[in-house]
Design a protein around this motif. Structure first.
Motif, PDB file in Angstrom:
ATOM      1  N   ASP A 108     -47.932  18.926   2.721  1.00  0.00           N
ATOM      2  CA  ASP A 108     -47.839  18.372   1.370  1.00  0.00           C
ATOM      3  C   ASP A 108     -47.544  19.519   0.411  1.00  0.00           C
ATOM      4  O   ASP A 108     -48.432  20.257   0.001  1.00  0.00           O
ATOM      5  CB  ASP A 108     -49.151  17.683   0.996  1.00  0.00           C
ATOM      6  N   TRP A 109     -46.279  19.694   0.054  1.00  0.00           N
ATOM      7  CA  TRP A 109     -45.838  20.842  -0.723  1.00  0.00           C
ATOM      8  C   TRP A 109     -46.254  20.768  -2.181  1.00  0.00           C
ATOM      9  O   TRP A 109     -46.029  21.714  -2.935  1.00  0.00           O
ATOM     10  CB  TRP A 109     -44.318  20.993  -0.617  1.00  0.00           C
ATOM     11  N   LYS A 110     -46.884  19.669  -2.588  1.00  0.00           N
ATOM     12  CA  LYS A 110     -47.306  19.533  -3.982  1.00  0.00           C
ATOM     13  C   LYS A 110     -48.758  19.959  -4.201  1.00  0.00           C
ATOM     14  O   LYS A 110     -49.245  19.891  -5.317  1.00  0.00           O
ATOM     15  CB  LYS A 110     -47.114  18.092  -4.438  1.00  0.00           C
ATOM     16  N   GLU A 111     -49.401  20.419  -3.151  1.00  0.00           N
ATOM     17  CA  GLU A 111     -50.776  20.880  -3.305  1.00  0.00           C
ATOM     18  C   GLU A 111     -50.775  22.160  -4.140  1.00  0.00           C
ATOM     19  O   GLU A 111     -49.976  23.070  -3.897  1.00  0.00           O
ATOM     20  CB  GLU A 111     -51.421  21.130  -1.948  1.00  0.00           C
ATOM     21  N   PRO A 112     -51.678  22.245  -5.113  1.00  0.00           N
ATOM     22  CA  PRO A 112     -51.683  23.410  -6.022  1.00  0.00           C
ATOM     23  C   PRO A 112     -51.860  24.745  -5.303  1.00  0.00           C
ATOM     24  O   PRO A 112     -51.226  25.734  -5.672  1.00  0.00           O
ATOM     25  CB  PRO A 112     -52.870  23.132  -6.955  1.00  0.00           C
ATOM     26  N   TRP A 113     -52.671  24.799  -4.283  1.00  0.00           N
ATOM     27  CA  TRP A 113     -52.901  26.074  -3.610  1.00  0.00           C
ATOM     28  C   TRP A 113     -51.664  26.518  -2.846  1.00  0.00           C
ATOM     29  O   TRP A 113     -51.409  27.714  -2.741  1.00  0.00           O
ATOM     30  CB  TRP A 113     -54.130  26.003  -2.703  1.00  0.00           C
ATOM     31  N   LEU A 123     -46.961  30.176  -2.511  1.00  0.00           N
ATOM     32  CA  LEU A 123     -45.526  30.452  -2.571  1.00  0.00           C
ATOM     33  C   LEU A 123     -45.175  31.275  -3.813  1.00  0.00           C
ATOM     34  O   LEU A 123     -44.325  32.170  -3.749  1.00  0.00           O
ATOM     35  CB  LEU A 123     -44.732  29.154  -2.530  1.00  0.00           C
ATOM     36  N   SER A 124     -45.865  30.998  -4.930  1.00  0.00           N
ATOM     37  CA  SER A 124     -45.647  31.790  -6.143  1.00  0.00           C
ATOM     38  C   SER A 124     -46.090  33.234  -5.933  1.00  0.00           C
ATOM     39  O   SER A 124     -45.428  34.171  -6.401  1.00  0.00           O
ATOM     40  CB  SER A 124     -46.413  31.181  -7.313  1.00  0.00           C
ATOM     41  N   ARG A 144     -63.503  26.070   5.314  1.00  0.00           N
ATOM     42  CA  ARG A 144     -63.663  25.654   3.915  1.00  0.00           C
ATOM     43  C   ARG A 144     -62.461  24.881   3.360  1.00  0.00           C
ATOM     44  O   ARG A 144     -62.296  24.788   2.149  1.00  0.00           O
ATOM     45  CB  ARG A 144     -63.918  26.892   3.063  1.00  0.00           C
ATOM     46  N   TRP A 145     -61.630  24.322   4.197  1.00  0.00           N
ATOM     47  CA  TRP A 145     -60.394  23.702   3.736  1.00  0.00           C
ATOM     48  C   TRP A 145     -60.632  22.515   2.819  1.00  0.00           C
ATOM     49  O   TRP A 145     -59.811  22.222   1.949  1.00  0.00           O
ATOM     50  CB  TRP A 145     -59.519  23.285   4.918  1.00  0.00           C
ATOM     51  N   LYS A 146     -61.745  21.815   2.926  1.00  0.00           N
ATOM     52  CA  LYS A 146     -62.001  20.628   2.095  1.00  0.00           C
ATOM     53  C   LYS A 146     -62.199  20.991   0.629  1.00  0.00           C
ATOM     54  O   LYS A 146     -62.063  20.140  -0.244  1.00  0.00           O
ATOM     55  CB  LYS A 146     -63.230  19.890   2.611  1.00  0.00           C
ATOM     56  N   MET A 147     -62.488  22.257   0.359  1.00  0.00           N
ATOM     57  CA  MET A 147     -62.717  22.684  -1.018  1.00  0.00           C
ATOM     58  C   MET A 147     -61.417  22.788  -1.825  1.00  0.00           C
ATOM     59  O   MET A 147     -61.446  22.713  -3.058  1.00  0.00           O
ATOM     60  CB  MET A 147     -63.422  24.050  -1.019  1.00  0.00           C
ATOM     61  N   PHE A 148     -60.274  22.936  -1.142  1.00  0.00           N
ATOM     62  CA  PHE A 148     -59.035  23.186  -1.889  1.00  0.00           C
ATOM     63  C   PHE A 148     -57.824  22.423  -1.360  1.00  0.00           C
ATOM     64  O   PHE A 148     -56.785  22.421  -2.007  1.00  0.00           O
ATOM     65  CB  PHE A 148     -58.717  24.682  -1.893  1.00  0.00           C
ATOM     66  N   ALA A 149     -57.928  21.763  -0.210  1.00  0.00           N
ATOM     67  CA  ALA A 149     -56.761  21.103   0.380  1.00  0.00           C
ATOM     68  C   ALA A 149     -57.090  19.655   0.731  1.00  0.00           C
ATOM     69  O   ALA A 149     -58.251  19.280   0.892  1.00  0.00           O
ATOM     70  CB  ALA A 149     -56.312  21.852   1.624  1.00  0.00           C
TER      71      ALA A 149
END
Length: 163
Positions: free
Chosen positions: A45-50, A55-56, A99-104
């Motif tokens: 999902d390329w729209k995830e903020p993290w 990529l930035s 910890r992936w549930k915290m940000f993805a």
């Protein structure tokens, strides 16, 4: 002469057949890899903020490397940073896998590290290659300058001896 021509034509036919077989084998060998890559690409999902942040980060690091190409010490720091980040990729993968549930929205961090290798280590290694190429180019320019100065100095010494 005719015998040479027929032998050459037979040789061309054999080489052509080998090339056709080789190219067919390569195309069929890359097909599953291409399909796997597309599956991997579409599963993210390329729209995830993290991910946008990641990529930035890589893009900004690339710009920093390009704009600081004449500063050798800073380039050395960037290469040390990038090498360290690649070295720590396995630990980062384990840490984020827990910890992936915290940000993805989904767990990208598998035990094999495919995701982290592709989206973390891959771009860093490309940036490292750019740094290495830049260092080699800079070294070559310095060697050329040094050699020219040495030749000028020798020519000056030779002229002084003749006078």
């Amino acid at each position: 002469m005719e015998e040479l021509r027929s032998t050459l034509n037979e040789h061309i036919d054999v080489v052509s057949e080998i090339f056709d077989n080789f190219s067919t084998g390569i195309r069929s060998g890359f097909q599953p890899a291409y399909v796997n890559f597309l599956g991997f690409f579409h599963a993210i999902d390329w729209k995830e903020p993290w991910l946008i942040g990641l990529l930035s980060f890589h893009f900004l690091l690339l710009l920093t490397v390009i704009f600081s190409r004449k500063n050798v010490n800073f380039q050395a720091f960037l290469s040390f940073f990038s090498f360290s980040a690649v070295y720590l990729a396995e630990r980062i993968n384990r840490f984020l896998g827990v910890r992936w549930k915290m940000f993805a929205r989904q767990n990208y961090f598998d035990s094999h590290g495919l995701f982290i290798s592709t989206l973390w280590s891959g771009p860093l290694l490309i940036i490292l290659m750019i740094i290495v190429v830049n260092t080699l180019v800079t070294s070559c320019k310095l060697i050329i300058q040094w050699k020219r100065a040495e030749l000028r100095h020798r020519a000056k010494l030779t002229r002084n001896k003749e006078d």
